[in-house]
Write a protein that holds these residues in place. Structure first.
Motif, short mmCIF file in Angstrom:
data_model
loop_
_atom_site.label_atom_id
_atom_site.label_comp_id
_atom_site.label_asym_id
_atom_site.label_seq_id
_atom_site.Cartn_x
_atom_site.Cartn_y
_atom_site.Cartn_z
N PRO A 59 0.82 -1.21 0.00
CA PRO A 59 0.00 0.00 0.00
C PRO A 59 0.86 1.26 0.00
CG PRO A 59 -0.89 -1.59 1.54
CD PRO A 59 0.43 -2.15 1.08
N ASN A 61 0.28 4.10 1.07
CA ASN A 61 0.18 4.93 2.28
C ASN A 61 0.98 4.35 3.44
OD1 ASN A 61 -1.38 2.73 2.97
ND2 ASN A 61 -3.27 3.89 3.31
N TRP A 108 -5.44 4.24 -8.31
CA TRP A 108 -5.31 5.42 -7.45
C TRP A 108 -6.11 6.63 -7.89
CZ3 TRP A 108 0.61 4.56 -7.83
CH2 TRP A 108 1.01 3.59 -6.90
N ASP A 111 -5.11 10.40 -6.96
CA ASP A 111 -3.91 10.35 -6.11
C ASP A 111 -2.71 9.77 -6.82
OD1 ASP A 111 -5.15 11.44 -3.83
OD2 ASP A 111 -5.98 9.50 -3.28
N PHE A 115 1.10 9.45 -5.15
CA PHE A 115 1.62 8.16 -4.72
C PHE A 115 2.85 7.75 -5.55
CE2 PHE A 115 -2.75 6.81 -2.94
CZ PHE A 115 -2.41 7.28 -1.69
N LYS A 118 5.85 9.46 -4.17
CA LYS A 118 6.26 8.86 -2.90
C LYS A 118 7.04 7.56 -3.15
CE LYS A 118 4.47 7.22 1.55
NZ LYS A 118 3.26 6.94 2.35
N LYS A 264 5.77 -2.46 8.21
CA LYS A 264 4.99 -1.26 8.54
C LYS A 264 5.04 -0.99 10.04
CE LYS A 264 0.19 0.49 8.37
NZ LYS A 264 -0.20 0.41 9.79
#
Length: 295
Positions: A59, A61, A108, A111, A115, A118, A264
């Motif tokens: 993911p 995020n 996405w 976004d 993304f 990133k 994560k």
């Protein structure tokens, strides 16, 4: 006139000698190989391929340090499995999930640019790094969610790797799941009489996962049972009633290598990518792709 031509020839030769290193540098090939993805018309630069893999495998995020760890693992995996670009690679879970530009945009929407930026930062910040063991790229397996511990490659496939061994993986969400079947459905899927089901026994390994499922006339590995019943992992329990079978499972994926949700959790605890990689692939070192070293 001939003298003038001679002078010009000498000057042009001198200019060529002094500018040749710069020209050679400009036309030199990149140190990283192109990646041939099955189903894609054109080969991709390594970084373009990794962008699609990070989009498909983790993911966007997630914390930056988890994404950086994923970039290192994905880079190592593709270069190892394709012999540094000599062979094509699948774009599915059979290798690494790769999403092309159209698929990323479908996933996405508005976004996409945010993304992609990133993920590109995660790729660029790892500087062509590979995860190695005794100087060679590792088989950098990874998966979604553990049951509190990773699995050994030996338990999973019968092939032992010194850096693919069980390690703790503290994750708050173990993704528990349940599946309910009738006794008849369960026996039919297993291919045994219903009368044998009460005699079913489970053998677990040291990581808590199911190694064997035994019945009087059939024995399956945990992996075979998981595939047969489409379970998320091989950490499962079987609850039998008079007419039903309830299967409870924990974790998601094969369990070998780096847990993505574990990465994560470590990133959220302040660990950096290098620490995450060292934890999930014990005994490994980071190195730069051969030929990409800074001169």
């Amino acid at each position: 006139m001939p003298k003038l031509l001679y002078v010009l020839f000498i000057l042009s030769t001198i200019a060529l000698v002094y500018t040749w290193p710069l020209q050679k540098q400009q036309i030199a090939k990149p140190c990283t190989p192109e990646i041939h993805v099955k189903g894609e018309a054109q080969p991709l630069s390594l970084d373009s391929y990794l962008l699609g893999v990070l989009a498909g495998e983790m993911p966007a995020n997630f914390p930056p340090e988890a994404l950086r760890a994923q970039a290192m693992a994905a880079r190592t995996y593709v270069l190892k499995s394709t012999a540094f670009g000599q062979n094509a690679i699948d774009s599915t879970v059979d290798a690494q999930v790769y999403l092309n530009a159209q698929q990323r945009n479908e996933k996405w929407g508005a976004d996409t640019a945010l993304f992609e930026t990133k993920l590109q930062q995660a790729i660029e910040s790892t500087n062509n790094q590979l995860i190695t063991y005794e100087g060679e790229p590792i088989t950098a397996m990874f998966f979604s969610t553990s049951n509190g511990s990773t699995e050994s490659a030996e338990n999973f496939s019968g092939n032992a790797y010194p850096y693919l061994i069980p390690v703790t993986s503290a994750e708050p969400d173990l993704r528990p799941a349940e599946k309910l079947l009738t006794l008849e459905e369960f026996a039919l899927t297993l291919g045994v009489p219903e009368t044998q089901i009460p005699e079913l026994t489970i053998v677990r390994n040291e990581t808590g996962r199911v190694q064997l499922v035994k019945l009087p006339t059939r024995t399956l590995t945990g992996r075979e049972f998981r595939t047969l019943f489409e379970l998320p992992s091989t950490d499962f329990t079987i609850e039998l009633t008079a007419t039903t079978i309830q299967i409870h499972s924990s974790g998601y994926g094969h369990g070998v290598g780096m847990s993505q949700y574990g990465a994560k959790a470590m990133a959220e605890q302040g660990k950096v990518a290098e620490e995450i990689v060292a934890h999930y692939y014990p005994g490994t070192q980071l190195a730069v792709i051969p030929g990409c070293e800074k001169k």
